[in-house]
Design a protein around this motif. Sequence first.
Motif, PDB file in Angstrom:
ATOM      1  N   VAL A   1      38.946  42.612  50.505  1.00 21.86           N
ATOM      2  CA  VAL A   1      38.705  42.106  49.158  1.00 21.86           C
ATOM      3  C   VAL A   1      37.604  41.065  49.264  1.00 21.86           C
ATOM      4  CG1 VAL A   1      39.674  40.804  47.229  1.00 21.86           C
ATOM      5  CG2 VAL A   1      41.077  42.510  48.400  1.00 21.86           C
ATOM      6  N   PHE A   2      36.606  41.176  48.400  1.00 26.21           N
ATOM      7  CA  PHE A   2      35.530  40.195  48.346  1.00 26.21           C
ATOM      8  C   PHE A   2      35.652  39.380  47.069  1.00 26.21           C
ATOM      9  CE2 PHE A   2      33.644  43.126  51.348  1.00 26.21           C
ATOM     10  CZ  PHE A   2      32.945  42.285  52.204  1.00 26.21           C
ATOM     11  N   LEU A   3      35.634  38.075  47.224  1.00 28.60           N
ATOM     12  CA  LEU A   3      35.541  37.166  46.099  1.00 28.60           C
ATOM     13  C   LEU A   3      34.155  36.547  46.200  1.00 28.60           C
ATOM     14  CD1 LEU A   3      39.011  35.439  46.472  1.00 28.60           C
ATOM     15  CD2 LEU A   3      38.390  37.192  44.831  1.00 28.60           C
ATOM     16  N   SER A   4      33.304  36.841  45.235  1.00 24.69           N
ATOM     17  CA  SER A   4      31.907  36.416  45.318  1.00 24.69           C
ATOM     18  C   SER A   4      31.631  35.194  44.459  1.00 24.69           C
ATOM     19  CB  SER A   4      30.986  37.556  44.874  1.00 24.69           C
ATOM     20  OG  SER A   4      31.163  38.679  45.715  1.00 24.69           O
ATOM     21  N   ILE A   5      30.793  34.323  45.009  1.00 22.38           N
ATOM     22  CA  ILE A   5      30.279  33.153  44.297  1.00 22.38           C
ATOM     23  C   ILE A   5      28.783  33.357  44.131  1.00 22.38           C
ATOM     24  CG2 ILE A   5      29.877  30.661  44.365  1.00 22.38           C
ATOM     25  CD1 ILE A   5      32.372  30.462  46.203  1.00 22.38           C
ATOM     26  N   ILE A   6      28.311  33.290  42.906  1.00 20.66           N
ATOM     27  CA  ILE A   6      26.894  33.439  42.609  1.00 20.66           C
ATOM     28  C   ILE A   6      26.293  32.036  42.516  1.00 20.66           C
ATOM     29  CG2 ILE A   6      25.200  34.484  41.062  1.00 20.66           C
ATOM     30  CD1 ILE A   6      27.349  36.450  42.310  1.00 20.66           C
TER      31      ILE A   6
END
Length: 116
Positions: free
Chosen positions: A21-26
């Motif tokens: 699972v990837f939790l991305s921060i932009i």
Amino acid sequence: MSVVDTDVIDAIGLEKEAQRVFLSIIDALVWDAENVHLYTLQEKINTYLHFIESGELDKALPDGKGFDIAIELILKHMPSDPAITFFDKTTQILLDKGIIFVFGPNRDSGYVEQQS
């Protein structure tokens, strides 16, 4: 969403084959000498950590239950030296909790500083 929205998860992705699972921060902020950017980023990462540890991630993405978890920081600007130091510490803290931390430029466009 972006790093300045410190109480929001920017993006969630699931790679079934990799079981991750990837939790991305932009993050499009410019690095500053006062480290306001770093403090903002720290708040954002703490929000992500709470999201994971509270069980909210499992509720939001039940198909990813039991998968590895990665927090992915997508940067617009090349990190400063203090940022790299912060990333090294963050990597170790998160690894101790079983969470992978990765950071770098947008895969398609790279860092702004590298564009011609």
